[in-house]
Design an enzyme around this catalytic site. Structure first.
Site, PDB file in Angstrom:
ATOM      1  N   ARG A  33      68.852  18.362  -7.247  1.00  0.00           N
ATOM      2  CA  ARG A  33      69.412  17.217  -7.986  1.00  0.00           C
ATOM      3  C   ARG A  33      70.234  16.340  -7.070  1.00  0.00           C
ATOM      4  O   ARG A  33      70.056  15.127  -7.031  1.00  0.00           O
ATOM      5  CB  ARG A  33      70.298  17.726  -9.121  1.00  0.00           C
ATOM      6  CG  ARG A  33      69.457  18.244 -10.251  1.00  0.00           C
ATOM      7  CD  ARG A  33      70.194  18.309 -11.572  1.00  0.00           C
ATOM      8  NE  ARG A  33      69.475  19.288 -12.407  1.00  0.00           N
ATOM      9  CZ  ARG A  33      70.029  20.236 -13.128  1.00  0.00           C
ATOM     10  NH1 ARG A  33      71.345  20.336 -13.175  1.00  0.00           N
ATOM     11  NH2 ARG A  33      69.294  21.066 -13.826  1.00  0.00           N
ATOM     12  N   GLN A  62      67.781  30.123   0.679  1.00  0.00           N
ATOM     13  CA  GLN A  62      67.351  30.896  -0.493  1.00  0.00           C
ATOM     14  C   GLN A  62      65.991  31.524  -0.235  1.00  0.00           C
ATOM     15  O   GLN A  62      65.757  32.680  -0.595  1.00  0.00           O
ATOM     16  CB  GLN A  62      67.308  29.980  -1.726  1.00  0.00           C
ATOM     17  CG  GLN A  62      67.023  30.696  -3.030  1.00  0.00           C
ATOM     18  CD  GLN A  62      65.571  30.533  -3.476  1.00  0.00           C
ATOM     19  OE1 GLN A  62      64.797  29.809  -2.864  1.00  0.00           O
ATOM     20  NE2 GLN A  62      65.220  31.233  -4.534  1.00  0.00           N
ATOM     21  N   ASN A  83      64.710  32.490   2.589  1.00  0.00           N
ATOM     22  CA  ASN A  83      64.883  33.615   3.505  1.00  0.00           C
ATOM     23  C   ASN A  83      65.476  34.828   2.786  1.00  0.00           C
ATOM     24  O   ASN A  83      64.991  35.957   2.946  1.00  0.00           O
ATOM     25  CB  ASN A  83      65.767  33.190   4.677  1.00  0.00           C
ATOM     26  CG  ASN A  83      65.706  34.169   5.831  1.00  0.00           C
ATOM     27  OD1 ASN A  83      66.320  35.225   5.763  1.00  0.00           O
ATOM     28  ND2 ASN A  83      64.950  33.870   6.877  1.00  0.00           N
ATOM     29  N   GLY A  89      76.768  29.895   5.173  1.00  0.00           N
ATOM     30  CA  GLY A  89      76.766  29.486   6.570  1.00  0.00           C
ATOM     31  C   GLY A  89      75.589  28.574   6.886  1.00  0.00           C
ATOM     32  O   GLY A  89      75.748  27.522   7.516  1.00  0.00           O
ATOM     33  N   ARG A 143      74.332  30.139  10.186  1.00  0.00           N
ATOM     34  CA  ARG A 143      73.614  31.275   9.586  1.00  0.00           C
ATOM     35  C   ARG A 143      73.596  32.469  10.529  1.00  0.00           C
ATOM     36  O   ARG A 143      73.375  33.609  10.093  1.00  0.00           O
ATOM     37  CB  ARG A 143      72.190  30.874   9.203  1.00  0.00           C
ATOM     38  CG  ARG A 143      71.186  30.938  10.347  1.00  0.00           C
ATOM     39  CD  ARG A 143      69.828  30.436   9.968  1.00  0.00           C
ATOM     40  NE  ARG A 143      68.831  30.785  10.976  1.00  0.00           N
ATOM     41  CZ  ARG A 143      68.792  30.306  12.207  1.00  0.00           C
ATOM     42  NH1 ARG A 143      69.691  29.428  12.634  1.00  0.00           N
ATOM     43  NH2 ARG A 143      67.855  30.694  13.050  1.00  0.00           N
TER      44      ARG A 143
HETATM   45  N1  LIG Z   1      60.762  33.360   7.561  1.00  0.00           N
HETATM   46  C1  LIG Z   1      61.721  33.573   8.636  1.00  0.00           C
HETATM   47  C2  LIG Z   1      61.380  34.878   9.357  1.00  0.00           C
HETATM   48  C3  LIG Z   1      62.272  35.307  10.478  1.00  0.00           C
HETATM   49  C4  LIG Z   1      63.769  35.190  10.202  1.00  0.00           C
HETATM   50  O1  LIG Z   1      64.315  35.861   9.300  1.00  0.00           O
HETATM   51  N2  LIG Z   1      64.444  34.287  10.960  1.00  0.00           N
HETATM   52  C5  LIG Z   1      65.884  34.104  10.894  1.00  0.00           C
HETATM   53  C6  LIG Z   1      66.398  33.870  12.334  1.00  0.00           C
HETATM   54  S1  LIG Z   1      65.556  32.515  13.134  1.00  0.00           S
HETATM   55  C7  LIG Z   1      66.278  32.918  10.038  1.00  0.00           C
HETATM   56  O2  LIG Z   1      67.460  32.758   9.751  1.00  0.00           O
HETATM   57  N3  LIG Z   1      65.322  32.040   9.666  1.00  0.00           N
HETATM   58  C8  LIG Z   1      65.647  30.837   8.966  1.00  0.00           C
HETATM   59  C9  LIG Z   1      64.685  30.495   7.895  1.00  0.00           C
HETATM   60  O3  LIG Z   1      63.921  31.378   7.426  1.00  0.00           O
HETATM   61  O4  LIG Z   1      64.701  29.329   7.443  1.00  0.00           O
HETATM   62  C10 LIG Z   1      61.701  32.345   9.526  1.00  0.00           C
HETATM   63  O5  LIG Z   1      60.895  31.446   9.259  1.00  0.00           O
HETATM   64  O6  LIG Z   1      62.524  32.231  10.437  1.00  0.00           O
HETATM   65  N1  LIG Z   2      62.440  27.954  -4.729  1.00  0.00           N
HETATM   66  C1  LIG Z   2      62.856  27.299  -5.955  1.00  0.00           C
HETATM   67  C2  LIG Z   2      64.212  27.848  -6.370  1.00  0.00           C
HETATM   68  C3  LIG Z   2      64.823  27.318  -7.642  1.00  0.00           C
HETATM   69  C4  LIG Z   2      63.861  27.220  -8.815  1.00  0.00           C
HETATM   70  O1  LIG Z   2      63.323  28.239  -9.302  1.00  0.00           O
HETATM   71  N2  LIG Z   2      63.612  25.977  -9.262  1.00  0.00           N
HETATM   72  C5  LIG Z   2      62.807  25.688 -10.422  1.00  0.00           C
HETATM   73  C6  LIG Z   2      63.456  24.514 -11.193  1.00  0.00           C
HETATM   74  S1  LIG Z   2      63.684  23.083 -10.141  1.00  0.00           S
HETATM   75  C7  LIG Z   2      61.386  25.296 -10.074  1.00  0.00           C
HETATM   76  O2  LIG Z   2      60.542  25.210 -10.965  1.00  0.00           O
HETATM   77  N3  LIG Z   2      61.090  25.012  -8.795  1.00  0.00           N
HETATM   78  C8  LIG Z   2      59.814  24.517  -8.404  1.00  0.00           C
HETATM   79  C9  LIG Z   2      59.331  25.096  -7.123  1.00  0.00           C
HETATM   80  O3  LIG Z   2      59.817  26.154  -6.673  1.00  0.00           O
HETATM   81  O4  LIG Z   2      58.367  24.504  -6.561  1.00  0.00           O
HETATM   82  C10 LIG Z   2      62.839  25.801  -5.704  1.00  0.00           C
HETATM   83  O5  LIG Z   2      62.553  25.414  -4.570  1.00  0.00           O
HETATM   84  O6  LIG Z   2      63.031  25.031  -6.640  1.00  0.00           O
END
Ligand SMILES: N[C@@H](CCC(=O)N[C@@H](CS)C(=O)NCC(=O)O)C(=O)O
Ligand SMILES: N[C@@H](CCC(=O)N[C@@H](CS)C(=O)NCC(=O)O)C(=O)O
Ligand SMILES: N[C@@H](CCC(=O)N[C@@H](CS)C(=O)NCC(=O)O)C(=O)O
Lengths: 135, 135, 135
Positions: B31, B53, B55, B96, B104
């Site tokens: 929003r 979220q 991750n 973070g 993070r």
């Molecule tokens: N899906 C994760 C898998 C590996 C992971 O857990 N990475 C850590 C350290 S680079 C992270 O904080 N990733 C950030 C993210 O998932 O957006 C990724 O795309 O990075």
């Molecule tokens: N991963 C979801 C987390 C929150 C969620 O469940 N949002 C609902 C209401 S905005 C949804 O239908 N999200 C659509 C989506 O995940 O593509 C998101 O990106 O929105």
């Protein structure tokens, strides 16, 4: 002892089948709109199907955990009813979202409410068990 | 028998509430930064909340499985302590990451370490049980 | 009672280690191709590794739930064999996908088949238990 969880198990298998069905729908959408992996973006019609499945997958473990906790610590029968309602809500969410962004909202609110009920029942049942065990 | 898992169940419910809180934060960020589904990209502020979220959701089943295996096959008390630390680490990871990409990293290393401890305890407990059962 | 599930638990821990390995591979790929979070797009080599892990994570809870349901309600031994085959298929999927989009297909069909077997065994075992309990 298995009879205390067999209906939870049955609802879980239903959920597994639903998740498999959503995944197959994404594969069909990838073919229909020519969006080859690893791409996840494309025409809005594809993206809605892709995100609908992604959103349902994200919540699937949360649903199963709360279903079993509510069923074991509160009541199998009530958890099963909530579980079936949730899976029905997710089915409507998936198809609503596939049709239009707006279409996902009604079923989303519905399944979110059921999800909250499951978490609340789990919390209540666990609290009662803890009181019995530790007080 | 339920008293051997009731604290694991309580930590799991806490985890479910944390995941629900993260999901609500994504909805608020959608929003605030006007990023309507099915889009998942937008200003970096939004993308960091969205990915934080995503991750946490990705690792949530891994966490719950290792919590229960460590709690059942090794020690409920130690698993519960690790579980609470993990959820605290993930809370700090989420906020973070929402603030900055760098932010993070500290909490990530922390919760990754706790996650490894849970997997190691699970592995140890299962190995001991297998030795008792099969040797 | 733990001896009826200890091998399921062992396969689950193997699966946790596999998921951790996939996550580490994504972190290495992020460094190698300089794709800093929150970005999830970049050179196709990176995107394939990223999606391979995302896809395996998406199915991981589905795999674990069906493994345990098949193992508890049908047969631990058969579920364990399927579980090991599935994890092997996912290992090949990950590396096949990392190499080329085509490379994911063979292992995908393989692990999808094993996944269906697990769901079918779970369904069969649960149906038999329900018949015994309720008829
Ligand atoms: N899906 C994760 C898998 C590996 C992971 O857990 N990475 C850590 C350290 S680079 C992270 O904080 N990733 C950030 C993210 O998932 O957006 C990724 O795309 O990075
Ligand atoms: N991963 C979801 C987390 C929150 C969620 O469940 N949002 C609902 C209401 S905005 C949804 O239908 N999200 C659509 C989506 O995940 O593509 C998101 O990106 O929105
Ligand atoms: N999230 C998956 C759901 C369906 C699925 O599992 N597709 C298979 C066959 S097309 C796959 O390997 N997808 C590649 C991917 O997820 O990146 C997708 O986007 O494709």
């Amino acid at each position: 002892m298995l009879e205390q969880v067999v209906c939870l198990a049955a609802v879980t298998v239903l959920g597994l089948l639903e998740q498999a069905y959503f995944a197959l729908m994404v594969i069909y959408a990838r073919r229909k709109y020519s969006v080859s992996p690893p791409a996840t973006t494309g025409p809005p019609e594809f993206e809605r199907v892709f995100r609908a499945q992604a959103n349902c997958s994200e919540y699937f473990p949360i649903f199963v955990f709360s279903l079993w906790l509510a069923g074991v610590f509160f009541s199998q029968a009530i958890a099963v009813i909530c579980g079936l309602l949730y899976l029905y809500g997710r089915y409507r969410y998936f198809h609503g979202y596939a049709e239009s962004t707006q279409g996902r909202l009604g079923p989303l609110y519905f399944s979110a409410k059921v999800q909250w009920v499951l978490i609340a029942l789990a919390g209540l049942g666990i609290t009662c068990t803890m009181i019995q065990v530790y007080l």
